[in-house]
Write an enzyme that holds these catalytic residues in place. Structure first.
Site, PDB file in Angstrom:
ATOM      1  N   ILE A  13     -12.944   4.986  11.931  1.00 30.57           N
ATOM      2  CA  ILE A  13     -12.763   4.113  13.351  1.00 30.57           C
ATOM      3  C   ILE A  13     -12.766   5.724  13.986  1.00 30.57           C
ATOM      4  CG2 ILE A  13     -10.497   3.170  13.985  1.00 30.57           C
ATOM      5  CD1 ILE A  13      -9.844   2.684  11.066  1.00 30.57           C
ATOM      6  N   ASP A  59      -7.395  21.865  10.820  1.00 30.08           N
ATOM      7  CA  ASP A  59      -6.613  21.778  10.095  1.00 30.08           C
ATOM      8  C   ASP A  59      -5.371  21.108  10.799  1.00 30.08           C
ATOM      9  OD1 ASP A  59      -5.616  20.978   7.235  1.00 30.08           O
ATOM     10  OD2 ASP A  59      -6.374  22.161   6.461  1.00 30.08           O
ATOM     11  N   LYS A  85      -6.614   8.665   3.179  1.00 26.24           N
ATOM     12  CA  LYS A  85      -6.605   6.919   3.703  1.00 26.24           C
ATOM     13  C   LYS A  85      -7.049   6.490   2.036  1.00 26.24           C
ATOM     14  CE  LYS A  85     -11.080   6.253   5.290  1.00 26.24           C
ATOM     15  NZ  LYS A  85     -12.121   5.815   6.224  1.00 26.24           N
ATOM     16  N   SER A 125      -1.230   0.732  10.181  1.00 29.98           N
ATOM     17  CA  SER A 125      -2.068  -0.275   9.106  1.00 29.98           C
ATOM     18  C   SER A 125      -1.442  -0.951   8.726  1.00 29.98           C
ATOM     19  CB  SER A 125      -2.150   0.573   7.271  1.00 29.98           C
ATOM     20  OG  SER A 125      -2.419  -0.325   6.735  1.00 29.98           O
ATOM     21  N   TYR A 150       0.166   6.220   0.761  1.00 32.82           N
ATOM     22  CA  TYR A 150      -0.257   6.314   1.738  1.00 32.82           C
ATOM     23  C   TYR A 150       0.340   5.251   2.560  1.00 32.82           C
ATOM     24  CZ  TYR A 150      -3.698   3.718   4.460  1.00 32.82           C
ATOM     25  OH  TYR A 150      -4.351   3.043   5.785  1.00 32.82           O
ATOM     26  N   LYS A 154       2.210   5.523   6.517  1.00 36.01           N
ATOM     27  CA  LYS A 154       2.191   5.384   7.858  1.00 36.01           C
ATOM     28  C   LYS A 154       3.264   4.636   8.496  1.00 36.01           C
ATOM     29  CE  LYS A 154      -2.620   5.355   8.295  1.00 36.01           C
ATOM     30  NZ  LYS A 154      -2.988   6.456   9.120  1.00 36.01           N
ATOM     31  N   LEU A 200     -13.675  -3.184   0.014  1.00 39.11           N
ATOM     32  CA  LEU A 200     -14.796  -4.146  -0.124  1.00 39.11           C
ATOM     33  C   LEU A 200     -16.142  -3.815   0.188  1.00 39.11           C
ATOM     34  CD1 LEU A 200     -15.501  -7.043  -1.967  1.00 39.11           C
ATOM     35  CD2 LEU A 200     -14.362  -8.187   0.444  1.00 39.11           C
ATOM     36  N   VAL A 217     -15.375  -8.775  -7.738  1.00 40.44           N
ATOM     37  CA  VAL A 217     -14.255  -9.699  -7.570  1.00 40.44           C
ATOM     38  C   VAL A 217     -13.051  -9.791  -8.143  1.00 40.44           C
ATOM     39  CG1 VAL A 217     -13.518 -12.296  -5.989  1.00 40.44           C
ATOM     40  CG2 VAL A 217     -15.821 -11.440  -6.697  1.00 40.44           C
ATOM     41  N   PHE A 218     -11.704  -8.655  -7.456  1.00 39.28           N
ATOM     42  CA  PHE A 218     -10.610  -8.785  -8.146  1.00 39.28           C
ATOM     43  C   PHE A 218      -9.773 -10.064  -8.302  1.00 39.28           C
ATOM     44  CE2 PHE A 218     -11.866  -3.904  -6.533  1.00 39.28           C
ATOM     45  CZ  PHE A 218     -12.741  -3.672  -8.364  1.00 39.28           C
ATOM     46  N   ARG A 231      -7.735 -11.370   3.755  1.00 35.08           N
ATOM     47  CA  ARG A 231      -7.987 -10.644   4.698  1.00 35.08           C
ATOM     48  C   ARG A 231      -8.526 -10.849   5.760  1.00 35.08           C
ATOM     49  NH1 ARG A 231      -5.437  -9.319   0.626  1.00 35.08           N
ATOM     50  NH2 ARG A 231      -5.314  -7.453  -0.357  1.00 35.08           N
TER      51      ARG A 231
HETATM   52  N1  UFG Z   1     -11.938  -6.381  -3.606  1.00 37.52           N
HETATM   53  C1  UFG Z   1     -12.500  -6.636  -4.252  1.00 37.52           C
HETATM   54  N2  UFG Z   1     -13.831  -5.838  -4.972  1.00 37.52           N
HETATM   55  C2  UFG Z   1     -13.862  -4.684  -4.997  1.00 37.52           C
HETATM   56  C3  UFG Z   1     -12.981  -3.999  -3.559  1.00 37.52           C
HETATM   57  C4  UFG Z   1     -12.184  -5.131  -2.660  1.00 37.52           C
HETATM   58  O1  UFG Z   1     -12.746  -7.697  -4.750  1.00 37.52           O
HETATM   59  O2  UFG Z   1     -14.574  -4.044  -5.572  1.00 37.52           O
HETATM   60  C5  UFG Z   1     -10.966  -7.050  -2.624  1.00 37.52           C
HETATM   61  C6  UFG Z   1      -9.682  -6.698  -3.619  1.00 37.52           C
HETATM   62  O3  UFG Z   1      -9.074  -7.526  -4.445  1.00 37.52           O
HETATM   63  C7  UFG Z   1      -8.400  -7.188  -1.064  1.00 37.52           C
HETATM   64  C8  UFG Z   1      -9.999  -7.023  -1.169  1.00 37.52           C
HETATM   65  O4  UFG Z   1     -11.175  -7.001  -1.309  1.00 37.52           O
HETATM   66  O5  UFG Z   1      -8.558  -8.565  -2.195  1.00 37.52           O
HETATM   67  C9  UFG Z   1     -10.575  -5.841   0.251  1.00 37.52           C
HETATM   68  O6  UFG Z   1      -9.748  -5.095  -0.271  1.00 37.52           O
HETATM   69  P1  UFG Z   1      -9.963  -3.185   0.197  1.00 37.52           P
HETATM   70  O7  UFG Z   1     -10.460  -2.631  -0.361  1.00 37.52           O
HETATM   71  O8  UFG Z   1     -11.344  -3.802   1.630  1.00 37.52           O
HETATM   72  O9  UFG Z   1      -8.989  -3.763   1.137  1.00 37.52           O
HETATM   73  P2  UFG Z   1      -7.219  -3.732   0.934  1.00 37.52           P
HETATM   74  O10 UFG Z   1      -6.595  -4.716   2.001  1.00 37.52           O
HETATM   75  O11 UFG Z   1      -6.722  -3.418  -0.070  1.00 37.52           O
HETATM   76  O12 UFG Z   1      -6.927  -1.445   1.827  1.00 37.52           O
HETATM   77  C10 UFG Z   1      -6.611  -2.130   3.533  1.00 37.52           C
HETATM   78  C11 UFG Z   1      -6.679  -0.668   3.466  1.00 37.52           C
HETATM   79  C12 UFG Z   1      -5.755  -0.093   3.164  1.00 37.52           C
HETATM   80  C13 UFG Z   1      -4.792  -0.670   3.826  1.00 37.52           C
HETATM   81  C14 UFG Z   1      -5.050  -2.067   3.779  1.00 37.52           C
HETATM   82  C15 UFG Z   1      -3.448  -2.389   4.592  1.00 37.52           C
HETATM   83  O13 UFG Z   1      -7.789  -0.493   2.627  1.00 37.52           O
HETATM   84  O14 UFG Z   1      -6.754   1.137   3.910  1.00 37.52           O
HETATM   85  O15 UFG Z   1      -5.730  -2.720   3.920  1.00 37.52           O
HETATM   86  O16 UFG Z   1      -3.562  -3.454   4.051  1.00 37.52           O
HETATM   87  F1  UFG Z   1      -3.702  -0.040   3.013  1.00 37.52           F
END
Ligand code: UFG
Length: 336
Positions: A13, A59, A85, A125, A150, A154, A200, A217-218, A231
């Site tokens: 970012i 640093d 992060k 966040s 983490y 925030k 993702l 896909v979780f 999301r």
């Molecule tokens: N997901 C999958 N498969 C993957 C990765 C993710 O299905 O391989 C799903 C996750 O379960 C979730 C969605 O895709 O439902 C988004 O996942 P991300 O990991 O991309 O993002 P998150 O929403 O979990 O996390 C993000 C940021 C974090 C922050 C968070 C705040 O990465 O730093 O949003 O909600 F804290």
């Protein structure tokens, strides 16, 4: 020309924000410790804008380095991205996360106080809302107990800034990001995940590129229309521009109170399966995926109410989900 310090300015970012700052006529100074970024990003920023930002490898958890920087530099504002992060890693290494994310913040704020500097933008966040009770999520939604160290950095970070604003008259804005994705349209800068991506979109693009075999896909048993989690995915360039809007609000003294928070998202939720389909359509790629168990700690749904950000920052997203996914794919295919 106003001089803006961007900490973590070689990161995902941060680098996009450095570009937008330069485009908007600001002079950019970047601090990065290169712990999760490459020096070549500096050059890639200048490929886009024609200007190389001033760079300091510092640093920020080393106070003497922070003090030395401010002894030699006068700046008009700080956009503070520098932080660890990775949610999962923070559970394993809480003290490293608190030392890095909180230590660096405190040292920066001390220098701002002591040198009477103003205008601070903090990278926060939507994780502070946890699973919100109501959707879309407004800035007034209650803060939920953090799910990870983490996330806690925030929450505590926002509190530290708010206390400093109260005590020392600092003006600050915390931007609560939803899910930033995509890359600059030139594909010169983008997201560079270390090792196996946790997020993702990098996982999707690496799978399509053949680096990963299959996307997991979780969970498809969430209480959502197609059962997969929802999301709010925002193009990183739109997110970067929100920082310029927030900075201009502070520089022109248009802020209502000396600590403000804004949601930065698109206002639209997409499920994981919708993302998969949208990616396939936008890029004409077939994605190998399978449904697996839920990932621990994941919430069902989060998307932003952006009314306040739209009005007060005079900012709104300009790019579509398809553009974001296509830019991420272009960036991916530009690697190697
Ligand atoms: N997901 C999958 N498969 C993957 C990765 C993710 O299905 O391989 C799903 C996750 O379960 C979730 C969605 O895709 O439902 C988004 O996942 P991300 O990991 O991309 O993002 P998150 O929403 O979990 O996390 C993000 C940021 C974090 C922050 C968070 C705040 O990465 O730093 O949003 O909600 F804290």
């Amino acid at each position: 020309m106003k001089k803006i310090l961007v900490t973590g300015g070689l990161g995902f970012i941060g680098s996009h924000t450095a570009v937008e700052l330069q485009n908007a006529g600001f002079e950019v100074v970047i601090i990065d410790d290169l712990s999760n970024a490459k020096l070549e990003v500096l050059n890639n920023i200048s490929k886009i804008t024609g200007k190389t930002p001033e760079f300091h490898q510092i640093d920020l958890k080393k106070k003497d380095q922070v003090v030395a920087f401010f002894e030699n530099n006068t700046i008009d504002g700080i956009i503070h991205f520098a932080a660890f992060k990775a949610v999962g890693e923070s559970v394993q290494k809480p003290l490293e996360y608190y030392e890095n994310n909180i230590g660096s913040l405190v040292y920066l704020l001390q220098e701002m106080r002591d040198r009477k500097l103003d205008n601070f933008i903090f990278s926060s966040s939507c994780t502070v809302y946890g699973q919100a009770d109501e959707l879309p999520i407004t800035e007034n939604a209650p803060i939920k107990p953090a799910e990870s160290p983490y996330g806690n950095t925030k929450q505590v970070g926002e509190e530290i800034i708010q206390d400093t604003c109260k005590a020392n008259g600092l003006n600050a804005i915390a931007l609560r990001y939803f899910n930033p994705i995509g890359a600059h349209e030139t594909a010169n800068i983008g997201e560079l995940p270390l090792g196996v991506p946790q997020n993702l979109i990098p996982y999707v693009t690496q799978t399509a590129a053949g680096i990963r075999e299959q996307l997991s896909v979780f969970g498809d048993d969430y209480n959502t229309p197609d059962g997969t989690a929802i999301r709010d995915y925002i193009h990183v360039v739109d997110l970067a521009k929100a920082h310029i809007a927030a900075l201009n609000r502070l520089l022109s003294k248009k802020n209502d109170t000396n600590f403000e928070v804004f949601n930065v998202g698109t206002g639209k939720g997409s499920s994981v399966l919708e993302i998969v389909k949208a990616f396939e359509k936008a890029t004409n790629q077939n994605l190998n995926y399978k449904i697996v168990e839920r990932r621990a700690g994941d919430i069902t749904a989060a998307y932003a109410d952006t009314t306040i950000a739209n009005e007060k920052l005079n900012w709104k997203t300009e790019k579509t989900l398809e553009e974001a996914l296509l830019s991420a794919w272009k960036w991916q295919t530009n690697q190697v």
